[in-house]
Scaffold this motif. Structure first.
Motif, PDB file in Angstrom:
ATOM      1  N   ASP A 166      23.559  19.173   2.891  1.00 38.34           N
ATOM      2  CA  ASP A 166      24.054  20.270   3.723  1.00 38.34           C
ATOM      3  C   ASP A 166      22.851  21.001   4.296  1.00 38.34           C
ATOM      4  N   MET A 197      24.165  27.508   0.638  1.00 44.42           N
ATOM      5  CA  MET A 197      25.266  26.711   0.110  1.00 44.42           C
ATOM      6  C   MET A 197      24.763  25.629  -0.849  1.00 44.42           C
ATOM      7  N   ASP A 215      28.123  17.342   3.778  1.00 39.49           N
ATOM      8  CA  ASP A 215      28.634  18.277   4.778  1.00 39.49           C
ATOM      9  C   ASP A 215      29.025  17.518   6.047  1.00 39.49           C
ATOM     10  N   LEU A 230      32.413  17.865   2.461  1.00 43.15           N
ATOM     11  CA  LEU A 230      32.563  19.314   2.394  1.00 43.15           C
ATOM     12  C   LEU A 230      32.571  19.809   3.828  1.00 43.15           C
ATOM     13  N   ALA A 235      34.448  22.564   7.072  1.00 36.38           N
ATOM     14  CA  ALA A 235      35.339  23.618   7.534  1.00 36.38           C
ATOM     15  C   ALA A 235      36.493  23.038   8.329  1.00 36.38           C
ATOM     16  N   THR A 244      37.887  21.285   1.828  1.00 35.54           N
ATOM     17  CA  THR A 244      37.730  22.199   2.949  1.00 35.54           C
ATOM     18  C   THR A 244      37.122  23.523   2.501  1.00 35.54           C
ATOM     19  N   LYS A 245      36.111  23.987   3.228  1.00 41.87           N
ATOM     20  CA  LYS A 245      35.496  25.286   2.955  1.00 41.87           C
ATOM     21  C   LYS A 245      36.419  26.405   3.429  1.00 41.87           C
ATOM     22  N   PRO A 246      36.450  27.540   2.716  1.00 38.74           N
ATOM     23  CA  PRO A 246      35.749  27.806   1.463  1.00 38.74           C
ATOM     24  C   PRO A 246      36.501  27.187   0.281  1.00 38.74           C
TER      25      PRO A 246
END
Length: 239
Positions: free
Chosen positions: A15, A20, A59, A85, A87, A107-109
């Motif tokens: 990432d 993070m 990511d 990972l 969004a 999925t973030k968060p």
């Protein structure tokens, strides 16, 4: 979760967000994992080519080489489990990640407890650090042109190893060990990815298509993995 030194699980966290990655790596280290960080796709691929990792947290959105491209390149030489990972939460994004060889999608968060739980699920299903096969189970399964090294998590066709993703491996083992039995897409999805992916049965078609490209002499006219129209798939003649 306490990991014994002899069975320490090594995770690569990829990432570009320094805060993070540091947060995740610190948490995993405290839980007994070996955790290393890569800041971009190129660094990740360089580290992964050296081997030694049991799982990758990748990511989706990174500058330069994004997570999808990293995963595609990774699958050319390794079947190490990958959890995206991201969004991105749309269904099409989840399907795309799974179809190119990812094993899960978070999925973030997200909470670190949930992340660690997902890691444990994936490792139980795909990790090379599995317990030895039960005495009653053949370590090497053979039928005709196909051989499966179950402890080694490797499939051989005509004596040559075939590079498969963990999901593809699960599908081949299931079909081969029950030759002639028809499995629905839902059956194969739950076996290969788990019940949490119910509703994404069509991803199995992509995995089957990729398997045919790797196993069939003519993937457009398959003789090994057969379609039973309106039902699902079965393993054909392996002689």
């Amino acid at each position: 979760m306490e990991q014994q030194a002899a069975t320490r699980v090594n995770v690569l966290v990829v990432d570009d967000e320094e805060k993070m990655t540091s947060f995740i790596a610190s948490y995993l280290s405290n839980e007994g994992y070996g955790a290393q960080v890569a800041r971009d796709g190129a660094e990740a691929l360089r580290l992964l080519q050296g081997g030694g990792y049991d799982l990758v947290l990748l990511d989706w959105m990174m500058p330069g080489m994004n997570g999808l491209e990293v995963c595609r390149k990774l699958r050319a030489f390794s079947d190490v489990p990958v959890i995206f990972l991201t969004a991105k939460s749309e269904e099409i994004d989840k399907l795309l990640g799974l179809e190119i060889g990812a094993d899960d999608y978070l999925t973030k968060p997200f909470s670190l407890r949930e992340l660690e739980a997902r890691i444990r699920v994936i490792l139980r299903r795909t990790s090379s650090r599995r317990p030895p096969a039960e005495p009653a189970e053949e370590p090497m399964w053979k039928r005709g042109r196909l051989a499966i090294d179950l402890p080694g998590h490797t499939v051989y066709l005509d004596g040559k190893p075939i590079g498969l993703t963990p999901t593809e491996f699960k599908i081949v083992v299931t079909l081969a060990k029950h030759q002639g039995r028809v499995f629905s897409r839902l059956d194969l999805l739950e076996i290969a990815l788990g019940e949490e992916y119910t509703g994404y049965e069509r991803t199995i078609d992509t995995h089957i298509r990729n398997l045919r490209k790797k196993l069939e002499s003519d993937f457009s006219n398959p003789e090994m993995i057969l379609t039973v129209h309106g039902v699902g798939y079965k393993m054909g003649d392996l002689s």
